[in-house]
Motif scaffolding. Structure first.
Motif, mmCIF file in Angstrom:
data_model
loop_
_atom_site.group_PDB
_atom_site.id
_atom_site.type_symbol
_atom_site.label_atom_id
_atom_site.label_comp_id
_atom_site.label_asym_id
_atom_site.label_seq_id
_atom_site.Cartn_x
_atom_site.Cartn_y
_atom_site.Cartn_z
ATOM 1 N N UNK A 29 -4.462 0.383 3.138
ATOM 2 C CA UNK A 29 -4.707 1.832 3.205
ATOM 3 C C UNK A 29 -6.205 2.124 3.090
ATOM 4 N N UNK A 30 -6.874 1.419 2.170
ATOM 5 C CA UNK A 30 -8.319 1.626 1.987
ATOM 6 C C UNK A 30 -9.081 1.254 3.258
ATOM 7 N N UNK A 31 -8.549 0.261 3.982
ATOM 8 C CA UNK A 31 -9.238 -0.208 5.202
ATOM 9 C C UNK A 31 -9.052 0.768 6.362
ATOM 10 N N UNK A 32 -7.890 1.374 6.429
ATOM 11 C CA UNK A 32 -7.548 2.216 7.597
ATOM 12 C C UNK A 32 -7.920 3.688 7.395
ATOM 13 N N UNK A 33 -7.674 4.196 6.191
ATOM 14 C CA UNK A 33 -7.812 5.642 5.967
ATOM 15 C C UNK A 33 -9.172 6.003 5.390
ATOM 16 N N UNK A 34 -9.610 7.223 5.620
ATOM 17 C CA UNK A 34 -10.788 7.712 4.883
ATOM 18 C C UNK A 34 -10.419 7.776 3.396
ATOM 19 N N UNK A 35 -11.416 7.711 2.522
ATOM 20 C CA UNK A 35 -11.138 7.830 1.093
ATOM 21 C C UNK A 35 -11.880 9.040 0.532
ATOM 22 N N UNK A 36 -11.308 9.604 -0.544
ATOM 23 C CA UNK A 36 -11.950 10.798 -1.136
ATOM 24 C C UNK A 36 -12.926 10.389 -2.238
ATOM 25 N N UNK A 37 -13.471 11.360 -2.944
ATOM 26 C CA UNK A 37 -14.486 11.075 -3.977
ATOM 27 C C UNK A 37 -13.924 10.194 -5.093
ATOM 28 N N UNK A 38 -12.601 10.190 -5.223
ATOM 29 C CA UNK A 38 -11.978 9.346 -6.260
ATOM 30 C C UNK A 38 -11.578 7.984 -5.686
ATOM 31 N N UNK A 39 -12.067 7.697 -4.481
ATOM 32 C CA UNK A 39 -11.794 6.446 -3.761
ATOM 33 C C UNK A 39 -10.286 6.257 -3.496
#
Ligand code: 6PG
Length: 246
Positions: free
Chosen positions: A124-134
């Protein structure tokens, strides 16, 4: 947080309305030349929606090459097991649409649970954008609600809410003991848009408590879904809405 509650006469009308919103959002994403990252819910409620999305008139109008499917949770069973959420989605929807295989990001229920929770989180971390809370950010995240107020595989009476730093967790069904892989609450609440699909009289009292903040609503995981975006919609049928005063 303003709860948007849409009451439909029945399951079929709910599914038809949500499928048309899905169509529009997918077309908008394609027109903006961006992918549309969607987390699907499991159980039986989504079947009516999947049937509508699989309908040729709708399916042929959706730019599936831009749509990516993920799952909010999965039972720790093989994909061909009758209780697999991916398996249900394949039977009800994926077999009828032209979605590239690489756009289907299933949770591997057949893998060792703790290993798969880590793998899926990294994926998920590789495919999706992440928010300020990673935390990975879905464009649209669907949820169901169990008769006990659980959502995804976050069950009442467990310490699911402590999992602040995790993206995926291994959960256990309180009655069957079945292991599950579930998104955690911070990931659910990171989504740009969250939609609950809730139907049937069995859920009417808990739904009324959550919507009206009455009874034991604080103990229900579904009540903890409060996306940072403020964008949450409860798509419910008249049977589920009957005690909510909506
Ligand atoms: C699952 C779920 C779960 C489901 C609710 C509602 O894997 O079972 O994702 O959270 O959405 O239990 O299930 P029904 O739609 O079958 O009532």
């Amino acid at each position: 947080m303003s709860l948007s509650i849409v009451v439909h006469k029945n399951k079929k009308e709910l599914a038809f309305a949500v499928a048309n919103t899905f169509l529009q959002k997918a077309i908008d994403a394609a027109n903006d030349q961006r992918n549309f990252y969607v987390a699907l819910s499991g159980g039986s409620t989504p079947k009516a929606l999947f049937k509508q999305l699989a309908d040729a008139q709708v399916a042929n109008a959706i730019p599936w090459a831009n749509v990516h499917f993920f799952w909010g949770d999965e039972r720790c069973v093989p994909p061909d097991h009758p209780e697999s959420n991916f398996g249900m989605t394949q039977t009800e929807l994926l077999n009828f649409i032209d979605m590239p295989a690489e756009n289907i990001h299933r949770i591997r229920g057949e893998a060792p649970p703790a290993f798969e929770a880590r793998r899926y989180a990294a994926h998920l971390r590789r495919i999706l954008p992440v928010n300020v809370h990673r935390k990975p950010v879905f464009d649209w995240l669907f949820l169901g609600m169990g008769n006990d107020g659980h959502t995804a595989s976050l069950f009442p009476g467990t310490d699911f809410w402590r999992l602040r730093n995790k993206i995926c967790a291994v959960a256990e069904h309180p009655l069957s003991g079945q292991k599950r892989i579930s998104l955690t609450l911070p990931v659910i609440n990171a989504a740009r848009s969250v939609t609950f699909l809730v139907t049937g009289t069995a859920k009417a009292q808990i739904l009324a408590d959550i919507i009206n903040k009455t009874g034991h609503y604080r103990k229900y995981p579904a009540a903890k879904v409060q996306p940072l975006s403020g964008n949450i919609t409860w798509q419910i049928d008249a049977a589920a809405a009957q005690l909510s005063g909506k």
